[in-house]
Design an enzyme around this catalytic site. Sequence first.
Site, PDB file in Angstrom:
ATOM      1  N   ARG A   3       0.882  -1.455   0.008  1.00 39.27           N
ATOM      2  CA  ARG A   3       0.028   0.082  -0.230  1.00 39.27           C
ATOM      3  C   ARG A   3       0.734   1.254   0.156  1.00 39.27           C
ATOM      4  O   ARG A   3       1.936   1.136   0.431  1.00 39.27           O
ATOM      5  CB  ARG A   3      -0.964   0.001   1.456  1.00 39.27           C
ATOM      6  CG  ARG A   3      -1.858  -1.068   1.476  1.00 39.27           C
ATOM      7  CD  ARG A   3      -2.763  -1.000   2.743  1.00 39.27           C
ATOM      8  NE  ARG A   3      -3.688  -1.965   2.881  1.00 39.27           N
ATOM      9  CZ  ARG A   3      -3.508  -3.120   3.577  1.00 39.27           C
ATOM     10  NH1 ARG A   3      -2.319  -3.301   4.136  1.00 39.27           N
ATOM     11  NH2 ARG A   3      -4.317  -3.866   3.865  1.00 39.27           N
ATOM     12  N   LYS A  41      -2.476  -2.207   7.913  1.00 36.73           N
ATOM     13  CA  LYS A  41      -3.639  -1.510   8.321  1.00 36.73           C
ATOM     14  C   LYS A  41      -3.723  -2.070   9.845  1.00 36.73           C
ATOM     15  O   LYS A  41      -3.458  -3.357   9.989  1.00 36.73           O
ATOM     16  CB  LYS A  41      -4.843  -1.733   7.825  1.00 36.73           C
ATOM     17  CG  LYS A  41      -4.806  -0.787   6.484  1.00 36.73           C
ATOM     18  CD  LYS A  41      -6.274  -1.098   5.883  1.00 36.73           C
ATOM     19  CE  LYS A  41      -6.543  -0.130   4.792  1.00 36.73           C
ATOM     20  NZ  LYS A  41      -7.745  -0.383   3.965  1.00 36.73           N
ATOM     21  N   HIS A  74      -2.178   2.481  -6.152  1.00 30.79           N
ATOM     22  CA  HIS A  74      -3.070   1.299  -5.916  1.00 30.79           C
ATOM     23  C   HIS A  74      -2.881   0.472  -7.281  1.00 30.79           C
ATOM     24  O   HIS A  74      -3.199  -0.619  -7.141  1.00 30.79           O
ATOM     25  CB  HIS A  74      -4.418   1.893  -5.811  1.00 30.79           C
ATOM     26  CG  HIS A  74      -4.819   1.717  -4.137  1.00 30.79           C
ATOM     27  ND1 HIS A  74      -4.016   2.392  -3.205  1.00 30.79           N
ATOM     28  CD2 HIS A  74      -5.672   0.970  -3.821  1.00 30.79           C
ATOM     29  CE1 HIS A  74      -4.640   1.837  -2.252  1.00 30.79           C
ATOM     30  NE2 HIS A  74      -5.850   1.065  -2.173  1.00 30.79           N
ATOM     31  N   ARG A  89      -0.246  -1.952  -6.782  1.00 23.12           N
ATOM     32  CA  ARG A  89      -0.826  -2.882  -5.624  1.00 23.12           C
ATOM     33  C   ARG A  89      -1.860  -4.062  -6.486  1.00 23.12           C
ATOM     34  O   ARG A  89      -1.795  -5.159  -6.393  1.00 23.12           O
ATOM     35  CB  ARG A  89      -1.368  -2.343  -4.744  1.00 23.12           C
ATOM     36  CG  ARG A  89      -2.083  -3.128  -3.579  1.00 23.12           C
ATOM     37  CD  ARG A  89      -2.294  -2.472  -2.057  1.00 23.12           C
ATOM     38  NE  ARG A  89      -3.154  -3.201  -1.416  1.00 23.12           N
ATOM     39  CZ  ARG A  89      -2.885  -4.242  -0.460  1.00 23.12           C
ATOM     40  NH1 ARG A  89      -1.712  -4.316  -0.176  1.00 23.12           N
ATOM     41  NH2 ARG A  89      -3.769  -4.763   0.253  1.00 23.12           N
ATOM     42  N   HIS A 104      -4.772  -8.641   3.845  1.00 21.91           N
ATOM     43  CA  HIS A 104      -6.331  -8.397   3.876  1.00 21.91           C
ATOM     44  C   HIS A 104      -6.718  -9.513   4.973  1.00 21.91           C
ATOM     45  O   HIS A 104      -6.502 -10.398   5.209  1.00 21.91           O
ATOM     46  CB  HIS A 104      -6.944  -8.803   2.823  1.00 21.91           C
ATOM     47  CG  HIS A 104      -7.115  -8.014   1.546  1.00 21.91           C
ATOM     48  ND1 HIS A 104      -7.097  -8.402   0.266  1.00 21.91           N
ATOM     49  CD2 HIS A 104      -6.583  -6.822   1.355  1.00 21.91           C
ATOM     50  CE1 HIS A 104      -6.898  -7.406  -0.593  1.00 21.91           C
ATOM     51  NE2 HIS A 104      -6.584  -6.471   0.087  1.00 21.91           N
ATOM     52  N   TYR A 164     -10.273  -9.913  -7.212  1.00 22.71           N
ATOM     53  CA  TYR A 164      -9.116 -10.353  -8.031  1.00 22.71           C
ATOM     54  C   TYR A 164      -9.504 -11.439  -8.772  1.00 22.71           C
ATOM     55  O   TYR A 164      -9.094 -11.742  -9.958  1.00 22.71           O
ATOM     56  CB  TYR A 164      -7.991 -10.417  -7.442  1.00 22.71           C
ATOM     57  CG  TYR A 164      -7.516  -9.113  -6.732  1.00 22.71           C
ATOM     58  CD1 TYR A 164      -7.116  -7.882  -7.505  1.00 22.71           C
ATOM     59  CD2 TYR A 164      -7.350  -8.759  -5.501  1.00 22.71           C
ATOM     60  CE1 TYR A 164      -6.751  -6.881  -6.823  1.00 22.71           C
ATOM     61  CE2 TYR A 164      -7.215  -7.847  -4.781  1.00 22.71           C
ATOM     62  CZ  TYR A 164      -6.662  -6.515  -5.752  1.00 22.71           C
ATOM     63  OH  TYR A 164      -6.385  -5.373  -4.951  1.00 22.71           O
TER      64      TYR A 164
END
Length: 324
Positions: free
Chosen positions: A158, A182, A251, A254, A277, A286
């Site tokens: 990210r 995150k 992005h 990524r 994730h 995806y």
Amino acid sequence: MTVAPVPAQLTDELSGHMAGFVQHLASEKRNSPRTCESYHRDLNRLAAWLVDQHIAQWRAVSGYDLRRYVANLSRQGLGGRSIARHLSAIRRFYQYLLRERQATDNPALDIRAPKSGRRLPGVADVDQLNYLLDASPDDPLEVRDRCMFELMYSSGLRLAELASLDLNAVDSKAGEARVVGKGSKTRILPVGRKALEAIAQWLPIRAELAPEAEAALFVSRRGDRLSHRSIQARLSRWGVVKGADQKLHPHMLRHSFASHMLESSGDLRAVQELLGHADIATTQVYTHLDFQHLARVYDQSHPRARRRNPRNDDGQNSEQEGSA
């Protein structure tokens, strides 16, 4: 930590509890400054609307009020995902108010954002990315830029993860990078050969720019940590200067990493781990990208699968041609 300015017309009751909530997020929940600012900005927007509706207390807000607020956001052009973010902030704020005995219920619990079409992330072609990343840097800062972009595509980083990388986070011998994602979760990611070569070229230049006390891996011309905005601008510039067919943004690198990995491996769980994730449903977008790619190849290649065009080259309907 900077927070969004409070509209001047807000009552002390409205603004005071918001300030207490943001302090709670920062000190007790250890949320990042960026997260705290986002919550405060969304709540400021709601509070300003409440003032316009002559509602002066948080405990006076009803579910009906919030449904009207959601409708107002929709009329202003906000999409479903943005409205869902607002509602998430409101729900969490009311959880705090309940804990502080400043509310008797959470009026946002049963409110749902309107659904919006799912936007699939943009992906660059493999050959296009190879062409762009193989382009020769023209100056020392471009050596840095190529290193950043190699690392983003190599490891699926990210923007915030790349910007926060410290010098000691990359182990070139092991071919690994320690990344804080995150929720302040740390993961160890593999770094590809091309990215390691780019890092080796950048480090001597970095040593000339950065003071000894600077921990950042990527620094500006002044020697301080490169900002998110600067990284975005430099990637966009790289695409223009090196002849990209589409506008480049962090992005995209990524998303391209994820899609290309999934196309090659088919291992959704592995891609989930690499991307960091928490929920595999986030990674499943995806699989849609991969199917779209396969569908395009099928449509273009199979003689009895090509989709009909409304008109063929001579202007006649393809339906007519098929029946001739």
